[in-house]
Design a protein around this motif. Sequence first.
Motif, short mmCIF file in Angstrom:
data_model
loop_
_atom_site.label_atom_id
_atom_site.label_comp_id
_atom_site.label_asym_id
_atom_site.label_seq_id
_atom_site.Cartn_x
_atom_site.Cartn_y
_atom_site.Cartn_z
N THR A 181 0.84 -1.19 0.00
CA THR A 181 0.00 0.00 0.00
C THR A 181 0.88 1.25 0.00
O THR A 181 2.08 1.18 0.27
N ARG A 182 0.24 2.37 -0.31
CA ARG A 182 0.95 3.65 -0.27
C ARG A 182 0.25 4.55 0.75
O ARG A 182 -0.95 4.80 0.66
N ASP A 183 1.01 5.03 1.71
CA ASP A 183 0.50 5.94 2.72
C ASP A 183 1.20 7.28 2.54
O ASP A 183 2.33 7.48 3.00
N GLY A 184 0.53 8.21 1.82
CA GLY A 184 1.18 9.47 1.48
C GLY A 184 2.31 9.22 0.49
O GLY A 184 2.09 8.68 -0.58
N ASN A 185 3.52 9.56 0.88
CA ASN A 185 4.69 9.33 0.03
C ASN A 185 5.52 8.14 0.51
O ASN A 185 6.67 7.99 0.12
N THR A 186 4.92 7.32 1.35
CA THR A 186 5.61 6.16 1.89
C THR A 186 5.00 4.88 1.32
O THR A 186 3.78 4.75 1.24
N VAL A 187 5.86 3.94 0.92
CA VAL A 187 5.43 2.63 0.41
C VAL A 187 5.54 1.62 1.55
O VAL A 187 6.60 1.50 2.18
N GLU A 188 4.44 0.91 1.82
CA GLU A 188 4.43 -0.06 2.92
C GLU A 188 4.16 -1.46 2.37
O GLU A 188 3.21 -1.67 1.63
N VAL A 189 5.04 -2.41 2.75
CA VAL A 189 4.92 -3.80 2.32
C VAL A 189 4.81 -4.66 3.58
O VAL A 189 5.64 -4.56 4.48
N ARG A 190 3.76 -5.50 3.62
CA ARG A 190 3.52 -6.35 4.79
C ARG A 190 3.91 -7.79 4.49
O ARG A 190 3.72 -8.26 3.36
N PHE A 191 4.44 -8.46 5.53
CA PHE A 191 4.88 -9.85 5.40
C PHE A 191 4.36 -10.65 6.60
O PHE A 191 4.11 -10.10 7.68
N PRO B 143 7.73 -3.56 13.28
CA PRO B 143 6.82 -4.62 13.78
C PRO B 143 5.39 -4.09 13.86
O PRO B 143 5.16 -2.95 14.26
N GLU B 144 4.44 -4.92 13.49
CA GLU B 144 3.03 -4.52 13.52
C GLU B 144 2.16 -5.70 13.91
O GLU B 144 1.65 -6.43 13.05
N GLY B 145 2.02 -5.93 15.18
CA GLY B 145 1.22 -7.05 15.67
C GLY B 145 1.82 -8.37 15.25
O GLY B 145 3.02 -8.65 15.44
N ALA B 146 0.97 -9.22 14.67
CA ALA B 146 1.43 -10.53 14.23
C ALA B 146 2.14 -10.44 12.88
O ALA B 146 2.80 -11.40 12.47
N GLU B 147 2.02 -9.31 12.18
CA GLU B 147 2.65 -9.14 10.88
C GLU B 147 3.93 -8.32 11.00
O GLU B 147 4.25 -7.77 12.05
N PHE B 148 4.65 -8.30 9.92
CA PHE B 148 5.88 -7.52 9.84
C PHE B 148 5.75 -6.54 8.67
O PHE B 148 5.34 -6.93 7.57
N LYS B 149 6.08 -5.28 8.90
CA LYS B 149 5.90 -4.25 7.88
C LYS B 149 7.25 -3.65 7.49
O LYS B 149 8.09 -3.37 8.34
N LEU B 150 7.43 -3.46 6.19
CA LEU B 150 8.63 -2.82 5.65
C LEU B 150 8.19 -1.48 5.05
O LEU B 150 7.41 -1.45 4.10
N SER B 151 8.67 -0.42 5.64
CA SER B 151 8.26 0.92 5.22
C SER B 151 9.39 1.57 4.42
O SER B 151 10.55 1.58 4.86
N GLY B 152 9.05 2.09 3.25
CA GLY B 152 10.05 2.71 2.38
C GLY B 152 9.70 4.15 2.08
O GLY B 152 8.59 4.46 1.64
N ALA B 153 10.65 5.06 2.30
CA ALA B 153 10.47 6.49 2.00
C ALA B 153 11.68 6.97 1.20
O ALA B 153 12.81 6.50 1.41
N LEU B 154 11.43 7.88 0.29
CA LEU B 154 12.52 8.42 -0.51
C LEU B 154 13.57 9.06 0.38
O LEU B 154 13.24 9.77 1.34
#
Length: 623
Positions: free
Chosen positions: A174-184, A210-221
């Motif tokens: 997903t994209r949150d503003g100018n940040t790309v978020e990938v969940r695993f 870390p995001e609860g039971a999932e793992f999130k990779l956040s990418g910003a320019l």
Amino acid sequence: MNRYPLWKYAMLLVALLVGLIYSLPNVFGEAPAVQVSSGRATLKLDASVVAPIEKALAAANIKPDFVVFEGNSAKARFADTDTQIKAKDAISKALNPDPADPSYIVALNLLSRSPTWLTQLHALPMYLGLDLRGGVHFLMQVDMKTALTKKAESLTGDVRTLLRDKNIRHAGITRDGNTVEVRFKDQAVLNQARDLLAVQVPDVQWTPIPEGAEFKLSGALKPAAAIAVQETALKQNITTLHNRVNELGTTEPVIQQQGLDRIVVQLPGVQDTARAKDIIGRTATLEMRMVDDSAEAAAAAVGSGPVPFGTERYVERGGAPLIVKRQVIITGDNLTDAQAGFDGQNQEPAVHLTVDAKGGRILKDVTRENVGKRMAILLFEKGKGEVITAPVIRSELGNKFQISGRMSTTEAADTALLLRAGSLAAPMEIIEERTIGPSLGAENIAKGINSVIFGFSAVALFMCLYYLLFGVFSSLALAFNLLLLVALLSMLGVTLTLPGIAAIALTLGMAIDANVLINERVREELRNGSAPQSAISAGYERAFATILDSNITTLIAGLALLAFGSGPVRGFAIVHCLGILTSMFSSVVFSRGLVNLWYGRQKKLKSVSIGQIWRPDGDTPKA
């Protein structure tokens, strides 16, 4: 002692002739003219357009002063405005048979009245700025948030493609503003994805969260990458605006960056604000479609049959008709870059294109099934489309591919420019708008010229009364300085503005200061009992160091204004710095040449005409 070698006099004579020739065009003023430029992005003019213009004028019994092709447009000069208007109508009817779909922009303009022999020597008048010629001024704000959002959307698609190609499973992108978020679902998979993205997308800073039971990779320019995106968007918008304002027929438009997210557009000579807004804010869209190569389409192209269902008829750049399918493969929104280059195999000129991940997937699927067929690239402006190029698909394409074959390096560069700058990289809005009428511009010119004339006259009168013959030499050197400065500004194509005229007036005062130092130094030598010839020589030599120091410090200040200033400040700085250089030459070299010419051959010189010389013992003043 006070004699110049012959080569120095020859140098001064050449400088005087160059100054006269290249400042002379500014005396003749401007004449009404008609400018013909391209009305379509895909139509590039060359010198061949001169012949039909001359033919149209001859048919209407209109005799121009001349018709010439310069830069990207043809210009015809006339004796008066009535002839200019008649010529505009005649040229428009000849070049644009269909007024609803004009191929050429025929605009009223002004050209120098300089004789042809001066023009052939490339002796042209100075360009006049907005405050002297009149016109429109826009200050435009570029929406940098949209530019960064577009980049983030493109990154989202690229990340999805990279992970899919490497069979790395994710739980959503997903994209949150100018940040790309990938969940695993798994930490090990996140680490694998982070290592891949760190190499493949180096402009993005990837941070695991870390995001609860999932793992999130956040990418910003990264900050440097974000600045690069904004700079690229600003440059592309400036390039696009340059292409568009050519249609207005304005001479020397000013389109420059102001700050980090603003663009100044100044159009001297343009009074139609509504038309200027329409052209500057116009949008252009790019589309890629397949060419219909069926027998029915071939018949429709030559006019012997109807256009098949689901297709449209367009025209290629060479004028040949082409039947193109209505279905759009990708649009210009998917195009991220277009650069002219060369084919890696045969070194032929080519255009290298880059599309985003979404466009790459679509192209890959479409081209795999259509190898050997043609794909058309269309540019739409004002609701009308034209085919820029229609290359044959040689192999399956991805997000990077090239267009090549039967094009020159110039055509490749032009095609790349059309593809890259067909539309604005980021939206803009006009936040400031000013219109300056031609009558106000003419009044500014008159006031500026009068200020320079009165200032020069007052300084010359004072010098002649106070320093007598040496004052005359100083005044002639001042006139020579003004001549050189105007010639230099004309030769360099500098745009003259009101601050520039102020800088010229200031230069006159600074230039005469050097001669005051020289004259006073000569007087001091005479007061100390030196012979006239020795006093002249010592006066020039000992004053030179002081003159040099004062001019260097002033030049440093001028260079600082030039480096850090913008707009009127920069215009003032350019004239100021050039004026310092010409004043050094005229005040020292030229004035001494006049003194040497007058006094240098008098071996038994008893006195010089330099005004009152008060001796330290209180004797009667002596001239």
